[in-house]
Design a protein around this motif. Structure first.
Motif, PDB file in Angstrom:
ATOM      1  N   MET A   1       0.833  -1.201   0.000  1.00 37.88           N
ATOM      2  CA  MET A   1       0.000   0.000   0.000  1.00 37.88           C
ATOM      3  C   MET A   1       0.865   1.248   0.000  1.00 37.88           C
ATOM      4  O   MET A   1       1.899   1.302   0.655  1.00 37.88           O
ATOM      5  N   THR A   2       0.458   2.268  -0.742  1.00 41.20           N
ATOM      6  CA  THR A   2       1.198   3.532  -0.771  1.00 41.20           C
ATOM      7  C   THR A   2       0.883   4.323   0.494  1.00 41.20           C
ATOM      8  O   THR A   2      -0.065   4.023   1.215  1.00 41.20           O
ATOM      9  N   LYS A   3       1.702   5.362   0.719  1.00 35.83           N
ATOM     10  CA  LYS A   3       1.496   6.216   1.898  1.00 35.83           C
ATOM     11  C   LYS A   3       0.089   6.816   1.892  1.00 35.83           C
ATOM     12  O   LYS A   3      -0.550   6.928   2.938  1.00 35.83           O
ATOM     13  N   ALA A   4      -0.376   7.183   0.684  1.00 36.37           N
ATOM     14  CA  ALA A   4      -1.702   7.805   0.576  1.00 36.37           C
ATOM     15  C   ALA A   4      -2.797   6.798   0.944  1.00 36.37           C
ATOM     16  O   ALA A   4      -3.747   7.126   1.655  1.00 36.37           O
ATOM     17  N   GLN A   5      -2.631   5.551   0.465  1.00 37.63           N
ATOM     18  CA  GLN A   5      -3.635   4.516   0.763  1.00 37.63           C
ATOM     19  C   GLN A   5      -3.642   4.162   2.249  1.00 37.63           C
ATOM     20  O   GLN A   5      -4.664   3.752   2.792  1.00 37.63           O
ATOM     21  N   GLN A   6      -2.462   4.317   2.898  1.00 34.24           N
ATOM     22  CA  GLN A   6      -2.353   3.940   4.308  1.00 34.24           C
ATOM     23  C   GLN A   6      -3.008   4.945   5.231  1.00 34.24           C
ATOM     24  O   GLN A   6      -3.343   4.626   6.362  1.00 34.24           O
ATOM     25  N   LYS A   7      -3.143   6.174   4.745  1.00 35.79           N
ATOM     26  CA  LYS A   7      -3.479   7.291   5.635  1.00 35.79           C
ATOM     27  C   LYS A   7      -4.699   6.995   6.513  1.00 35.79           C
ATOM     28  O   LYS A   7      -4.621   7.097   7.739  1.00 35.79           O
ATOM     29  N   VAL A   8      -5.797   6.586   5.877  1.00 40.73           N
ATOM     30  CA  VAL A   8      -7.044   6.382   6.620  1.00 40.73           C
ATOM     31  C   VAL A   8      -6.919   5.227   7.625  1.00 40.73           C
ATOM     32  O   VAL A   8      -7.195   5.412   8.813  1.00 40.73           O
ATOM     33  N   PRO A   9      -6.501   4.022   7.184  1.00 44.47           N
ATOM     34  CA  PRO A   9      -6.406   2.936   8.170  1.00 44.47           C
ATOM     35  C   PRO A   9      -5.425   3.246   9.310  1.00 44.47           C
ATOM     36  O   PRO A   9      -5.698   2.864  10.459  1.00 44.47           O
ATOM     37  N   VAL A  10      -4.314   3.926   9.011  1.00 47.51           N
ATOM     38  CA  VAL A  10      -3.355   4.249  10.068  1.00 47.51           C
ATOM     39  C   VAL A  10      -3.977   5.208  11.077  1.00 47.51           C
ATOM     40  O   VAL A  10      -3.859   5.025  12.295  1.00 47.51           O
ATOM     41  N   GLU A  11      -4.689   6.229  10.566  1.00 44.22           N
ATOM     42  CA  GLU A  11      -5.357   7.170  11.471  1.00 44.22           C
ATOM     43  C   GLU A  11      -6.379   6.441  12.339  1.00 44.22           C
ATOM     44  O   GLU A  11      -6.480   6.678  13.537  1.00 44.22           O
ATOM     45  N   GLU A  12      -7.117   5.528  11.719  1.00 41.68           N
ATOM     46  CA  GLU A  12      -8.117   4.752  12.458  1.00 41.68           C
ATOM     47  C   GLU A  12      -7.475   3.940  13.576  1.00 41.68           C
ATOM     48  O   GLU A  12      -7.943   3.943  14.716  1.00 41.68           O
ATOM     49  N   ALA A  13      -6.378   3.273  13.221  1.00 36.99           N
ATOM     50  CA  ALA A  13      -5.708   2.418  14.204  1.00 36.99           C
ATOM     51  C   ALA A  13      -5.152   3.254  15.349  1.00 36.99           C
ATOM     52  O   ALA A  13      -5.217   2.861  16.517  1.00 36.99           O
ATOM     53  N   LEU A  14      -4.598   4.431  15.010  1.00 39.82           N
ATOM     54  CA  LEU A  14      -4.060   5.297  16.063  1.00 39.82           C
ATOM     55  C   LEU A  14      -5.182   5.817  16.952  1.00 39.82           C
ATOM     56  O   LEU A  14      -5.001   5.955  18.170  1.00 39.82           O
ATOM     57  N   ALA A  15      -6.342   6.098  16.352  1.00 41.41           N
ATOM     58  CA  ALA A  15      -7.478   6.574  17.140  1.00 41.41           C
ATOM     59  C   ALA A  15      -7.948   5.486  18.102  1.00 41.41           C
ATOM     60  O   ALA A  15      -8.321   5.753  19.241  1.00 41.41           O
TER      61      ALA A  15
END
Lengths: 370, 289
Positions: free
Chosen positions: A115-129
């Motif tokens: 996955m590219t950095k752009a594709q990761q953005k949403v799931p990473v934010e979700e996981a951090l939340a």
């Protein structure tokens, strides 16, 4: 994060069968069977060297098995390498990547999946939340406290939607207060996401706190696998009695056996206990301390046991008080009273009687101490 | 304890770290025997035979094709030597870090013991191996792979191989030191997150070992760029390196300005490498701090 392959509702989700592992002459796992249901939180509990970490690393694909099979989510994974198993691990010291920041650490598994950095953005934010670490996304790992590092490790493990989450002593690096908070928090998080997880721990309180079922391991075998209450009130072996919770322990010899009632002689007097032993057998008698009271017990003399010893110590632990009697050898005479019972109790050196019900007496074959 | 006490004892605003005093003897030694002579050397490169200020030495150096060829050759050989030690040393450092007990001790000793054998002895050993009737040629001839002896001695290839052999520990040890600091669970952690061997190497192992690589490369390059005995014994007069030309200037030609000028050029190259590597190291550690 919820894209998990469909599972059959029945049957074992993780099924470990007949696993053996030896290093040279040292058998670490001995024809071990172990299984976990979907959505279950399970602990592998045992002393260091019992093989629990080896079993965990084997399920993760980091250690190979000499024989036996491992099935996970309806597929055979025994020989599959770690990076193709979809099993996440939270390591003891978290093993966060020191050259990456929080966001990059959490995104690592997604990068590995292309996955590219752009594709990761949403799931990473979700996981951090999920672990309440959003505002730390751009911090370097070295700027985080132990508890924060653990949250990042959990987020990193969950963001890839693993089929199974393994946690290797995840709380051991945290101080006691924080550990209790994190246990409650993590358990709630895993429950709410329906994650199937296996904890490895040597801390029985931790195992009791976080798991639906606990597998008590000793010397490469599972001694007992059951719910926390089963393990505590019906320990299958003297090892489980000793390892899970406190207990009064007395060495004894069976004098006579009438039906299912045994008459056992100990260094502190004869007692009666239910069990299946022949006369002359050397046994270990165990009783949970909160089932024992100091002084004469209620009920008829036939239905109760009592032993007398010299009071050696009284420990007031706030919610409970432990009363110790002087014991010889490996014996341990202890009873527990709720509250600050010590007030008005005779001081050390005076005689004390421990009494309990016959039906609460546990009897095991005597074993050589390891 | 004494540290804190010393700090509070000094007058307000003037805290001195007494531990700096421990470095005074070595600083004195370096100052007297290194910094001062270097300063004299630099001064000398700006003075002509009569003692007047002049940059004639530098003009002569940078306009002489022979000198420029020697300069280029020196840098290329140092670079190739560094590259070869890196290629050989990087996996060795991992083997060393992974090995346990007796095996690890053996590899470490094999790395460190040759350092105690003088460079000249090792360089002689190489010249024996590389000779036209040396071990390599005899083996190749005996196996029928070649019909007549290869020219090995007096080639730059032999020089690079020989130099790499001698400088190898200076590449392996810094990398090994860095690997030992790395949490052994990082590889498994990456694997369980779905990273295959290549991804793990390029995203985890390589970035984390880079500080060791930079330090080792700086060591080896700065030593290789100024090596004198090894090229003298393996290549001889055939392909001159800067260090050999410096010696010739001072010892035979008595051209002190040219000698000093070349020394200054060599010094600047080595200094640039050391400074560049420390900047890179700072960057790398800054990212991890």
């Amino acid at each position: 994060m919820n894209t998990r392959p469909p599972q059959g509702e029945c049957g074992m989700y993780l099924d470990v069968k007949g696993i053996t592992k030896s290093y040279r002459d040292n058998t670490v796992l001995d024809k071990l069977d172990f299984s976990v249901l979907k959505g279950e939180l399970v602990s592998l509990l045992g002393p260091s060297g019992c093989g629990k970490t080896t079993l965990l690393r084997m399920v993760a694909g980091l250690v190979s098995a000499d024989s036996g099979t491992i099935r996970l989510a309806e597929r055979e994974v025994t020989t599959l390498p770690a990076h193709r198993r979809n099993v996440s691990v939270v390591f003891q010291n978290y093993a966060l990547f020191p050259h990456l920041n929080v966001r990059e650490n959490v995104g690592f598994g997604l990068s590995a999946r292309g996955m590219t950095k752009a594709q990761q953005k949403v799931p990473v934010e979700e996981a951090l939340a999920l672990v309440r670490m959003e505002q730390y996304a751009d911090r370097p790992i070295s700027a985080l406290s132990g508890g924060q590092q653990q949250r990042v490790a959990v987020a990193r493990a969950l963001v890839v939607a693993p089929d199974l989450l393994l946690l290797d002593e995840p709380f051991s690096a945290l101080d006691r207060k924080l550990r209790e908070t994190m246990q409650v928090e993590l358990k709630a998080l895993l429950r709410s996401r329906g994650i199937t997880a296996v904890f490895v721990t040597h801390d029985q309180e931790e195992a009791l706190a976080v798991s639906d079922r606990i597998a008590v391991m000793n010397a490469g075998r599972i001694e007992q696998y059951g719910g926390p209450m089963d393990l505590y009130s019906k320990p299958a072996t003297s090892f489980v009695l000793d390892f899970v919770g406190m207990s009064m322990r007395l060495a004894g010899t069976v004098k006579s056996a009438e039906g299912r009632l045994l008459r056992i002689s100990t260094a502190y007097g004869d007692i009666t206990a239910p069990g299946n032993f022949i006369a002359g057998a050397r046994v270990l008698v165990g009783v949970r301390p909160e089932l024992i009271s100091p002084g004469l017990p209620q009920g008829s003399p036939e239905a109760t046991n009592r032993v007398t010893a010299t009071l050696s110590d009284v420990m007031c632990l706030g919610a409970k008080t432990l009363i110790y009697g002087a014991a010889s050898g490996d014996d341990c005479l202890v009873c527990e009273e709720s509250g600050a019972y010590a007030i008005g109790l005779p001081s050390a050196g005076s005689p004390v009687t421990f009494g309990w019900r016959v039906e609460d007496t546990l009897v095991y074959p005597a074993e050589h101490r390891q | 304890m004494s540290h804190a006490a010393a700090k509070t004892a000094s007058p307000a605003g003037r805290t001195r770290d007494p531990f700096l005093l421990l470095a005074v003897p070595s600083l004195l030694l370096l100052g007297m025997l290194f910094a001062l002579p270097i300063a004299f050397l630099l001064l000398k490169s700006f003075r002509d035979a009569d003692g007047a200020l002049s940059v004639a030495g530098y003009i002569a150096f940078f306009s002489d094709p022979y000198m420029l060829t020697a300069l280029r050759r020196t840098i290329v050989i140092a670079f190739e030597t560094t590259l070869l030690t890196l290629v050989l040393g990087y996996p060795t450092a991992f083997a060393l870090a992974r090995a346990r007990g007796f095996v690890q001790t053996c590899i470490l000793i094999a790395m460190i013991l040759p350092l105690s054998v003088g460079v000249i002895v090792k360089a002689f050993a190489w010249s024996i191996v590389f000779r036209s009737d040396g071990v390599i040629n005899k083996t190749l001839l005996g196996l029928g792979i070649i019909d007549e002896p290869l020219r090995l001695l007096f080639t730059e290839t032999a020089l690079v191989i020989g130099a790499a052999n001698i400088f190898l520990p200076f590449m392996v040890l810094p990398i090994y030191a860095v690997i030992r600091q790395i949490n052994p669970n990082l590889g498994p952690a990456a694997a369980t997150l779905g990273a295959g061997p290549f991804f793990r190497f390029f995203r985890v192992t390589l970035p984390l070992t880079l500080p060791g690589v930079v330090a080792g490369a700086a060591f080896v390059f700065s030593m290789a760029v100024s090596m004198y005995v090894i090229p003298n014994l393996i290549v001889g007069e055939r392909s001159q390196m800067l260090s050999m030309l410096i010696a010739r200037s001072f010892l035979y030609l008595r051209d002190e300005q040219m000698g000093s000028t070349m020394s200054a050029v060599l010094l600047v190259i080595a200094a640039m490498i050391v400074i560049a590597s420390s900047i890179i190291l700072k960057r790398l550690s800054g990212r991890q701090a």
